[in-house]
Design an enzyme around this catalytic site. Sequence first.
Site, PDB file in Angstrom:
ATOM      1  N   ARG A  89      65.389   0.760  51.002  1.00  0.00           N
ATOM      2  CA  ARG A  89      64.913   1.992  51.640  1.00  0.00           C
ATOM      3  C   ARG A  89      65.826   3.158  51.262  1.00  0.00           C
ATOM      4  O   ARG A  89      65.385   4.288  51.082  1.00  0.00           O
ATOM      5  CB  ARG A  89      64.896   1.778  53.152  1.00  0.00           C
ATOM      6  N   HIS A 176      56.446   7.914  61.684  1.00  0.00           N
ATOM      7  CA  HIS A 176      55.493   7.225  60.811  1.00  0.00           C
ATOM      8  C   HIS A 176      56.158   5.948  60.315  1.00  0.00           C
ATOM      9  O   HIS A 176      56.718   5.896  59.245  1.00  0.00           O
ATOM     10  CB  HIS A 176      55.138   8.144  59.634  1.00  0.00           C
TER      11      HIS A 176
HETATM   12  O1  TXD Z   1      50.398   9.310  55.773  1.00  0.00           O
HETATM   13  C1  TXD Z   1      51.301   9.483  55.008  1.00  0.00           C
HETATM   14  N1  TXD Z   1      52.205  10.402  55.261  1.00  0.00           N
HETATM   15  C2  TXD Z   1      51.390   8.670  53.780  1.00  0.00           C
HETATM   16  C3  TXD Z   1      52.457   8.952  52.846  1.00  0.00           C
HETATM   17  C4  TXD Z   1      50.412   7.705  53.465  1.00  0.00           C
HETATM   18  C5  TXD Z   1      50.421   7.085  52.249  1.00  0.00           C
HETATM   19  C6  TXD Z   1      51.417   7.367  51.219  1.00  0.00           C
HETATM   20  N2  TXD Z   1      52.450   8.249  51.628  1.00  0.00           N
HETATM   21  C7  TXD Z   1      53.437   8.737  50.657  1.00  0.00           C
HETATM   22  O2  TXD Z   1      52.896   9.826  49.909  1.00  0.00           O
HETATM   23  C8  TXD Z   1      53.877   7.771  49.576  1.00  0.00           C
HETATM   24  O3  TXD Z   1      54.815   6.853  50.053  1.00  0.00           O
HETATM   25  C9  TXD Z   1      54.478   8.736  48.554  1.00  0.00           C
HETATM   26  O4  TXD Z   1      55.807   9.094  48.936  1.00  0.00           O
HETATM   27  C10 TXD Z   1      53.593   9.977  48.672  1.00  0.00           C
HETATM   28  C11 TXD Z   1      52.641  10.175  47.519  1.00  0.00           C
HETATM   29  O5  TXD Z   1      51.792   9.080  47.396  1.00  0.00           O
HETATM   30  P1  TXD Z   1      50.859   8.893  46.097  1.00  0.00           P
HETATM   31  O6  TXD Z   1      50.111   7.634  46.269  1.00  0.00           O
HETATM   32  O7  TXD Z   1      50.130  10.151  45.797  1.00  0.00           O
HETATM   33  O8  TXD Z   1      51.998   8.661  45.001  1.00  0.00           O
HETATM   34  P2  TXD Z   1      51.909   8.841  43.412  1.00  0.00           P
HETATM   35  O9  TXD Z   1      50.541   8.533  42.923  1.00  0.00           O
HETATM   36  O10 TXD Z   1      53.072   8.102  42.851  1.00  0.00           O
HETATM   37  O11 TXD Z   1      52.112  10.426  43.184  1.00  0.00           O
HETATM   38  C12 TXD Z   1      53.328  11.071  43.378  1.00  0.00           C
HETATM   39  C13 TXD Z   1      53.391  12.188  42.363  1.00  0.00           C
HETATM   40  C14 TXD Z   1      53.427  11.695  40.905  1.00  0.00           C
HETATM   41  O12 TXD Z   1      52.362  12.260  40.164  1.00  0.00           O
HETATM   42  C15 TXD Z   1      54.781  12.200  40.381  1.00  0.00           C
HETATM   43  O13 TXD Z   1      54.759  12.593  39.026  1.00  0.00           O
HETATM   44  C16 TXD Z   1      55.019  13.389  41.289  1.00  0.00           C
HETATM   45  O14 TXD Z   1      54.589  12.944  42.571  1.00  0.00           O
HETATM   46  N3  TXD Z   1      56.389  13.852  41.319  1.00  0.00           N
HETATM   47  C17 TXD Z   1      56.711  15.147  41.463  1.00  0.00           C
HETATM   48  N4  TXD Z   1      55.941  16.221  41.638  1.00  0.00           N
HETATM   49  C18 TXD Z   1      56.561  17.404  41.741  1.00  0.00           C
HETATM   50  N5  TXD Z   1      57.903  17.556  41.691  1.00  0.00           N
HETATM   51  C19 TXD Z   1      58.709  16.491  41.528  1.00  0.00           C
HETATM   52  N6  TXD Z   1      60.034  16.644  41.484  1.00  0.00           N
HETATM   53  C20 TXD Z   1      58.113  15.223  41.387  1.00  0.00           C
HETATM   54  N7  TXD Z   1      58.599  13.962  41.210  1.00  0.00           N
HETATM   55  C21 TXD Z   1      57.542  13.144  41.156  1.00  0.00           C
END
Ligand code: TXD
Length: 321
Positions: A89, A176
């Site tokens: 974590r 959460h």
């Molecule tokens: O209810 C809730 N709050 C949640 C939260 C429910 C489900 C998932 N939850 C969390 O959302 C999950 O644990 C992740 O931390 C986020 C995003 O989930 P997702 O499924 O969309 O993850 P992805 O597909 O890996 O997308 C994350 C994107 C990816 O395209 C990376 O390239 C980008 O984040 N990324 C960034 N974007 C901008 N700036 C930076 N620095 C960056 N680093 C990675």
Amino acid sequence: MARKKLALIGGGQIGGVLAQIIASKQLGDVVMFDVVEDLPQGKTLDIAEASRISGFDAKVTGTNDYKDIAGSDIVIITAGIPRKPGMSRDDLLITNANIMKSVAEGVKKYAPNSIVIIISNPLDAMVTLFQKVSGFPTNKVMGQAGMLDSSRFSSFIAWELGVSVKDVNAMVLGGHGDTMVPLVRYANVNGVPVMEMLERKYKDKTKAEKVMKAMVDRTKQAGGEVVKLLKTGSAFFSPAASAVAMAQSILDDEKRVIATCCYLNGEYGVKNYYLGVPAILGEKGVEKVIELSLDKDEQAALDNSIKAVKNLTKEMANLGF
Ligand code: TXD
């Protein structure tokens, strides 16, 4: 009147669904930012090319440059990584805290007047960090979790009772995580307590309590249930739909009462921490925290959740954030 503008920071699974729902509802123009080159451009081009079929005029564009989010009314953040096998974590916390820090700096610089909804995990810690780094007013920085957890709880109740989910009102408070608090006593179907309906269905109080406990436990584990089935990521349709409902309440000043991760200033006996509680969402962001009267067990469960959120926040501070 100019169309509203929504920036999505993160163009992954949730980001893609966010863009698609926002465009089809015509909530505003969408700019999707991601650090991965071409990804947000490709994803948004695909969505925009469906505009004729879906019938929207909203612009949907992608970028790798923060300056394109300028003028955004709402910013929704999903940037971060989900946990992979073998990661602790702490690893997730450090990685996502570093990402959130850079996102907060970018949003502060280019969209200083926006209202921000954070989805990235670990949620309560990420919301706290964004507010700290950006210095945005606390009513303009919130997290999405309770809306989704409440929707999951409501779905299970509707399926169990065979009623329309539209008539189910059920709320989940707290952080959460495993310590979230589904509020059984307040759960109702158009005003009729769910427990009363379960007792009528089973004609047995103990059985009704057992069924409710199973739904409460499933709600707490619901995120994990989806992860286990998907194997390569976490839920993305329902978190996106939840954040859009929050954004819509703000943009249209609907003043919906939504379980939101918001900043507490003494409410529920908590000061200076973010926690999931019901709040009125309107044009000013979090306009008012609604304080429910909790019985001894509910308060004890919430206290347990508060403890978990405080520990996570302290852990983050100890890591230098
Ligand atoms: O209810 C809730 N709050 C949640 C939260 C429910 C489900 C998932 N939850 C969390 O959302 C999950 O644990 C992740 O931390 C986020 C995003 O989930 P997702 O499924 O969309 O993850 P992805 O597909 O890996 O997308 C994350 C994107 C990816 O395209 C990376 O390239 C980008 O984040 N990324 C960034 N974007 C901008 N700036 C930076 N620095 C960056 N680093 C990675």
